[in-house]
Design an enzyme around this catalytic site. Structure first.
Site, PDB file in Angstrom:
ATOM      1  N   CYS A   1      39.622  32.548  39.709  1.00 16.41           N
ATOM      2  CA  CYS A   1      39.130  33.674  38.627  1.00 16.41           C
ATOM      3  C   CYS A   1      37.441  33.431  38.653  1.00 16.41           C
ATOM      4  O   CYS A   1      36.882  32.189  38.463  1.00 16.41           O
ATOM      5  CB  CYS A   1      39.699  33.231  37.178  1.00 16.41           C
ATOM      6  SG  CYS A   1      39.154  34.323  35.792  1.00 16.41           S
ATOM      7  N   LEU A   2      36.976  34.452  38.274  1.00 14.76           N
ATOM      8  CA  LEU A   2      35.338  34.530  38.238  1.00 14.76           C
ATOM      9  C   LEU A   2      34.911  33.812  36.905  1.00 14.76           C
ATOM     10  O   LEU A   2      33.775  33.371  36.826  1.00 14.76           O
ATOM     11  CB  LEU A   2      34.738  35.738  38.389  1.00 14.76           C
ATOM     12  CG  LEU A   2      35.106  36.831  39.598  1.00 14.76           C
ATOM     13  CD1 LEU A   2      34.637  38.121  39.580  1.00 14.76           C
ATOM     14  CD2 LEU A   2      34.477  35.840  40.859  1.00 14.76           C
TER      15      LEU A   2
ATOM     16  N   HIS B   1      47.027  39.121  36.189  1.00 10.10           N
ATOM     17  CA  HIS B   1      46.001  38.224  35.912  1.00 10.10           C
ATOM     18  C   HIS B   1      44.799  39.022  35.223  1.00 10.10           C
ATOM     19  O   HIS B   1      44.611  38.339  34.135  1.00 10.10           O
ATOM     20  CB  HIS B   1      45.372  37.713  37.367  1.00 10.10           C
ATOM     21  CG  HIS B   1      44.224  36.803  37.198  1.00 10.10           C
ATOM     22  ND1 HIS B   1      44.202  35.514  37.550  1.00 10.10           N
ATOM     23  CD2 HIS B   1      42.952  37.157  36.874  1.00 10.10           C
ATOM     24  CE1 HIS B   1      43.050  35.133  37.162  1.00 10.10           C
ATOM     25  NE2 HIS B   1      42.484  36.020  36.833  1.00 10.10           N
ATOM     26  N   GLU B   2      44.341  40.143  35.313  1.00  7.24           N
ATOM     27  CA  GLU B   2      43.548  40.796  34.828  1.00  7.24           C
ATOM     28  C   GLU B   2      44.084  41.386  33.494  1.00  7.24           C
ATOM     29  O   GLU B   2      43.283  41.153  32.325  1.00  7.24           O
ATOM     30  CB  GLU B   2      43.060  41.985  35.437  1.00  7.24           C
ATOM     31  CG  GLU B   2      42.224  41.668  36.903  1.00  7.24           C
ATOM     32  CD  GLU B   2      41.239  40.606  36.816  1.00  7.24           C
ATOM     33  OE1 GLU B   2      40.557  40.500  35.786  1.00  7.24           O
ATOM     34  OE2 GLU B   2      41.066  39.823  37.916  1.00  7.24           O
TER      35      GLU B   2
ATOM     36  N   GLN C   1      35.335  39.879  30.516  1.00 13.41           N
ATOM     37  CA  GLN C   1      34.621  38.821  31.318  1.00 13.41           C
ATOM     38  C   GLN C   1      33.200  39.246  31.386  1.00 13.41           C
ATOM     39  O   GLN C   1      32.286  38.499  31.619  1.00 13.41           O
ATOM     40  CB  GLN C   1      35.415  38.670  32.643  1.00 13.41           C
ATOM     41  CG  GLN C   1      36.668  38.196  32.797  1.00 13.41           C
ATOM     42  CD  GLN C   1      37.381  38.166  34.316  1.00 13.41           C
ATOM     43  OE1 GLN C   1      37.850  39.204  34.631  1.00 13.41           O
ATOM     44  NE2 GLN C   1      36.871  37.089  34.822  1.00 13.41           N
TER      45      GLN C   1
ATOM     46  N   HIS D   1      43.556  38.754  30.767  1.00 13.85           N
ATOM     47  CA  HIS D   1      42.197  38.939  30.145  1.00 13.85           C
ATOM     48  C   HIS D   1      42.277  39.507  29.119  1.00 13.85           C
ATOM     49  O   HIS D   1      41.480  39.172  28.080  1.00 13.85           O
ATOM     50  CB  HIS D   1      41.051  39.220  31.131  1.00 13.85           C
ATOM     51  CG  HIS D   1      40.778  38.018  32.123  1.00 13.85           C
ATOM     52  ND1 HIS D   1      40.223  36.784  31.624  1.00 13.85           N
ATOM     53  CD2 HIS D   1      40.610  37.941  33.518  1.00 13.85           C
ATOM     54  CE1 HIS D   1      40.037  36.121  32.957  1.00 13.85           C
ATOM     55  NE2 HIS D   1      40.561  36.696  34.024  1.00 13.85           N
TER      56      HIS D   1
ATOM     57  N   GLY E   1      38.832  41.360  41.416  1.00 10.31           N
ATOM     58  CA  GLY E   1      39.425  41.910  39.805  1.00 10.31           C
ATOM     59  C   GLY E   1      38.463  41.548  38.772  1.00 10.31           C
ATOM     60  O   GLY E   1      38.008  40.442  38.870  1.00 10.31           O
TER      61      GLY E   1
END
Length: 188
Positions: free
Chosen positions: A113-114, A155-156, A51, A159, A46
């Site tokens: 997470c990225l 989660h996304e 991001q 952000h 995701g």
């Protein structure tokens, strides 16, 4: 398509509250293509637009994994040939997503997470949620999300509101995670 730089904590841009998407055009489609390419290159499932430095309410998700039995895929763009692992794709695009009805029953999943690389922690979230969003043409959709998709979408969507998964941790655990991330950067 292009691979974009992924912002990493503690970059202050990750705390930005993203603005709604109002224009559904070729620029939005290009951003979505770049986000998928960036996410796949980083082996993520995701990615939110913030991001990659774009403060708009847009996210992409693909829960599918690499297919070890399939031949690698070759592609060419920007005048260069690339080989990518074959992926069982189920790419999903969510424009202006909203959670309508989170369940009261909770589930705990280990998240990563990225934007917080190499850090993983258990996070408790609603086990199910109804989500409304628009597609790339601006058409509205609504769906009940469960399991890993429910976790990933929440989660996304965090952000989009300037929240990282480590913000759900105790102050002590969050501090330890950020300290570990800083040490890894210094060692690199």
């Amino acid at each position: 398509m292009a691979i974009r730089e992924i912002l990493e904590a503690p970059d202050p841009r990750l705390k930005t509250i993203s603005k709604p998407v109002e224009t559904f055009d070729a620029g939005l489609r290009t951003l979505v293509d770049d986000m998928f390419e960036t996410m796949y290159a980083a082996h993520g499932i995701g990615l939110a637009a913030i991001q990659v430095g774009e403060p708009i309410r847009l996210l992409v998700i693909d829960l599918q994994e690499e297919d070890p039995d399939a031949e690698p895929v070759e592609c060419e763009h920007d005048g260069h040939k690339h080989t990518h692992p074959a992926i069982k794709n189920d790419p999903r695009v969510f424009v202006n997503p909203e959670i309508l009805d989170p369940s009261e029953d909770m589930g705990t999943y280990q998240e990563g997470c990225l934007s917080v690389p190499e850090i993983y922690a258990d996070v408790e979230r609603p086990a199910r949620c109804r989500v409304r969003w628009q597609d790339l043409e601006g058409k509205s959709h609504e769906e009940e999300m469960t399991g890993m998709m429910a976790v990933c979408i929440q989660h996304e969507m965090d952000h989009l509101n300037g929240i990282l998964f480590i913000d759900h941790l105790s102050r002590l655990k969050r501090g330890m995670a950020l300290k570990k991330l800083k040490k890894m950067r210094e060692a690199a």
